[in-house]
Scaffold this motif. Structure first.
Motif, PDB file in Angstrom:
ATOM      1  N   TRP A 178     -14.876 -39.795  34.853  1.00 15.28           N
ATOM      2  CA  TRP A 178     -16.222 -38.981  34.314  1.00 15.28           C
ATOM      3  C   TRP A 178     -16.746 -39.109  32.953  1.00 15.28           C
ATOM      4  N   ILE A 179     -15.857 -39.152  32.104  1.00 20.89           N
ATOM      5  CA  ILE A 179     -15.963 -39.315  30.821  1.00 20.89           C
ATOM      6  C   ILE A 179     -16.838 -40.545  30.518  1.00 20.89           C
ATOM      7  N   LEU A 180     -16.181 -41.761  31.251  1.00 25.30           N
ATOM      8  CA  LEU A 180     -17.060 -42.984  31.004  1.00 25.30           C
ATOM      9  C   LEU A 180     -18.495 -42.846  31.440  1.00 25.30           C
ATOM     10  N   ALA A 181     -18.600 -42.187  32.916  1.00 23.41           N
ATOM     11  CA  ALA A 181     -20.021 -41.932  33.266  1.00 23.41           C
ATOM     12  C   ALA A 181     -20.904 -41.269  32.359  1.00 23.41           C
ATOM     13  N   LEU A 182     -20.205 -40.305  31.318  1.00 25.88           N
ATOM     14  CA  LEU A 182     -21.042 -39.773  30.168  1.00 25.88           C
ATOM     15  C   LEU A 182     -21.447 -40.965  29.276  1.00 25.88           C
ATOM     16  N   TRP A 183     -20.396 -41.825  28.818  1.00 24.53           N
ATOM     17  CA  TRP A 183     -21.062 -42.841  28.151  1.00 24.53           C
ATOM     18  C   TRP A 183     -21.952 -43.690  28.417  1.00 24.53           C
ATOM     19  N   ALA A 184     -21.979 -43.888  29.851  1.00 26.19           N
ATOM     20  CA  ALA A 184     -23.037 -44.688  30.384  1.00 26.19           C
ATOM     21  C   ALA A 184     -24.191 -43.865  30.273  1.00 26.19           C
ATOM     22  N   GLY A 185     -24.594 -42.541  30.668  1.00 24.55           N
ATOM     23  CA  GLY A 185     -25.615 -41.983  30.414  1.00 24.55           C
ATOM     24  C   GLY A 185     -26.216 -41.775  28.879  1.00 24.55           C
ATOM     25  N   PHE A 186     -25.145 -41.710  28.069  1.00 25.96           N
ATOM     26  CA  PHE A 186     -25.385 -41.464  26.766  1.00 25.96           C
ATOM     27  C   PHE A 186     -26.214 -42.807  26.372  1.00 25.96           C
ATOM     28  N   ALA A 187     -25.551 -43.966  26.740  1.00 27.42           N
ATOM     29  CA  ALA A 187     -26.058 -45.435  26.091  1.00 27.42           C
ATOM     30  C   ALA A 187     -27.536 -45.392  26.541  1.00 27.42           C
ATOM     31  N   LEU A 188     -28.023 -44.910  27.739  1.00 30.44           N
ATOM     32  CA  LEU A 188     -29.537 -45.070  28.125  1.00 30.44           C
ATOM     33  C   LEU A 188     -30.406 -44.149  27.493  1.00 30.44           C
ATOM     34  N   THR A 189     -29.959 -43.170  26.631  1.00 25.94           N
ATOM     35  CA  THR A 189     -30.634 -42.589  25.601  1.00 25.94           C
ATOM     36  C   THR A 189     -30.874 -42.971  24.350  1.00 25.94           C
ATOM     37  N   LEU A 190     -30.087 -43.855  23.819  1.00 25.26           N
ATOM     38  CA  LEU A 190     -30.002 -44.374  22.487  1.00 25.26           C
ATOM     39  C   LEU A 190     -31.280 -45.160  22.058  1.00 25.26           C
ATOM     40  N   THR A 191     -31.743 -46.179  22.922  1.00 23.06           N
ATOM     41  CA  THR A 191     -33.076 -46.601  22.805  1.00 23.06           C
ATOM     42  C   THR A 191     -34.146 -46.176  23.208  1.00 23.06           C
ATOM     43  N   HIS A 192     -34.166 -44.900  23.718  1.00 24.74           N
ATOM     44  CA  HIS A 192     -35.392 -44.192  24.401  1.00 24.74           C
ATOM     45  C   HIS A 192     -35.438 -42.749  23.428  1.00 24.74           C
ATOM     46  N   SER A 193     -34.866 -41.637  24.149  1.00 29.46           N
ATOM     47  CA  SER A 193     -35.323 -40.421  23.364  1.00 29.46           C
ATOM     48  C   SER A 193     -34.439 -40.272  22.213  1.00 29.46           C
ATOM     49  N   MET A 194     -33.407 -41.113  21.716  1.00 33.15           N
ATOM     50  CA  MET A 194     -32.670 -40.987  20.702  1.00 33.15           C
ATOM     51  C   MET A 194     -32.936 -42.221  19.698  1.00 33.15           C
ATOM     52  N   LYS A 195     -34.200 -42.911  19.952  1.00 33.28           N
ATOM     53  CA  LYS A 195     -34.423 -44.138  19.230  1.00 33.28           C
ATOM     54  C   LYS A 195     -34.698 -44.048  17.947  1.00 33.28           C
ATOM     55  N   ALA A 196     -34.882 -42.753  17.383  1.00 30.21           N
ATOM     56  CA  ALA A 196     -35.240 -42.633  16.090  1.00 30.21           C
ATOM     57  C   ALA A 196     -33.954 -43.052  14.955  1.00 30.21           C
ATOM     58  N   LEU A 197     -32.875 -42.887  15.691  1.00 27.91           N
ATOM     59  CA  LEU A 197     -31.811 -42.931  14.863  1.00 27.91           C
ATOM     60  C   LEU A 197     -31.378 -44.427  14.739  1.00 27.91           C
ATOM     61  N   ALA A 198     -31.925 -45.112  15.586  1.00 31.95           N
ATOM     62  CA  ALA A 198     -31.727 -46.821  15.265  1.00 31.95           C
ATOM     63  C   ALA A 198     -31.800 -47.569  14.005  1.00 31.95           C
ATOM     64  N   ALA A 199     -32.850 -46.995  13.489  1.00 30.19           N
ATOM     65  CA  ALA A 199     -32.949 -47.485  12.135  1.00 30.19           C
ATOM     66  C   ALA A 199     -32.381 -46.794  10.942  1.00 30.19           C
ATOM     67  N   ARG A 200     -31.465 -46.044  11.286  1.00 31.29           N
ATOM     68  CA  ARG A 200     -30.879 -44.961  10.268  1.00 31.29           C
ATOM     69  C   ARG A 200     -29.561 -44.800  10.691  1.00 31.29           C
ATOM     70  N   PRO A 201     -28.801 -45.801  10.290  1.00 30.46           N
ATOM     71  CA  PRO A 201     -27.113 -45.975  10.401  1.00 30.46           C
ATOM     72  C   PRO A 201     -26.590 -44.494  10.061  1.00 30.46           C
TER      73      PRO A 201
END
Length: 178
Positions: free
Chosen positions: A90-113
């Motif tokens: 179940w926690i790995l499922a959380l990581w999978a879902g989180f990954a799908l937000t990284l380049t979409h709804s959380m895209k603004a963080l990509a260029a700001r380490p």
């Protein structure tokens, strides 16, 4: 705009299904919700291969991070199948879902380490503490402060690292990844 709303709400549904399912002794609710979210997301996203690679990378990262946290004895996860040193599904499922937000709804963080690191530093502990408080899905065995500090450090490293992995994979020709 609808895509971003789906991305945000889809991940929130996965989070709640994972946490409430684990806390209630139904740990497969989360992985089923994550699989549904991923299937819909990957069907309609214009960046299917990139998102799929990032999803796999995040699950591996989650396996390392949460197995380390559980194996250290700092945290315990509900519905872990009697394997405290192995991150539950179940926690790995959380990581999978989180990954799908990284380049979409959380895209603004990509260029700001640094922003990504601060997000991980604050967001990781908040999510784990909420999972513990809302459903008993996470227990802090050595005290909440030491547990949250470990989560904060792990997530402050993991989030920018996932963006870096995504950037590396996005620049690799498709033939090299096959």
């Amino acid at each position: 705009m609808q895509w971003l709303a789906f991305n945000i709400l889809g991940f929130q549904a996965v989070w709640w299904a994972c946490v409430l399912g684990a806390g209630a002794g139904s740990p497969w609710m989360g992985p089923i919700a994550a699989a549904a979210f991923a299937a819909i997301h990957l069907r309609f996203t214009p960046t299917r291969r990139r998102d799929a690679r990032l999803l796999v990378s995040a699950v591996v990262m989650g396996l390392l991070v949460d197995s380390t946290l559980g194996g250290s004895g700092l945290l315990s996860y509900a519905a872990n199948g009697g394997q405290p040193a192995l991150a539950p599904a179940w926690i790995l499922a959380l990581w999978a879902g989180f990954a799908l937000t990284l380049t979409h709804s959380m895209k603004a963080l990509a260029a700001r380490p640094w922003a990504a690191a601060i997000f991980g530093l604050l967001g990781g502990p908040l999510a784990y503490a909420s999972a513990g408080a809302a459903a008993g899905a996470v227990t802090f065995n050595e005290g909440i402060v030491s547990g949250l500090l470990a989560v904060a450090v792990a997530w402050a490293v993991a989030v920018p690292l996932l963006y870096r992995i995504d950037k590396k994979l996005a620049n690799v020709p498709e033939e090299a990844l096959a």
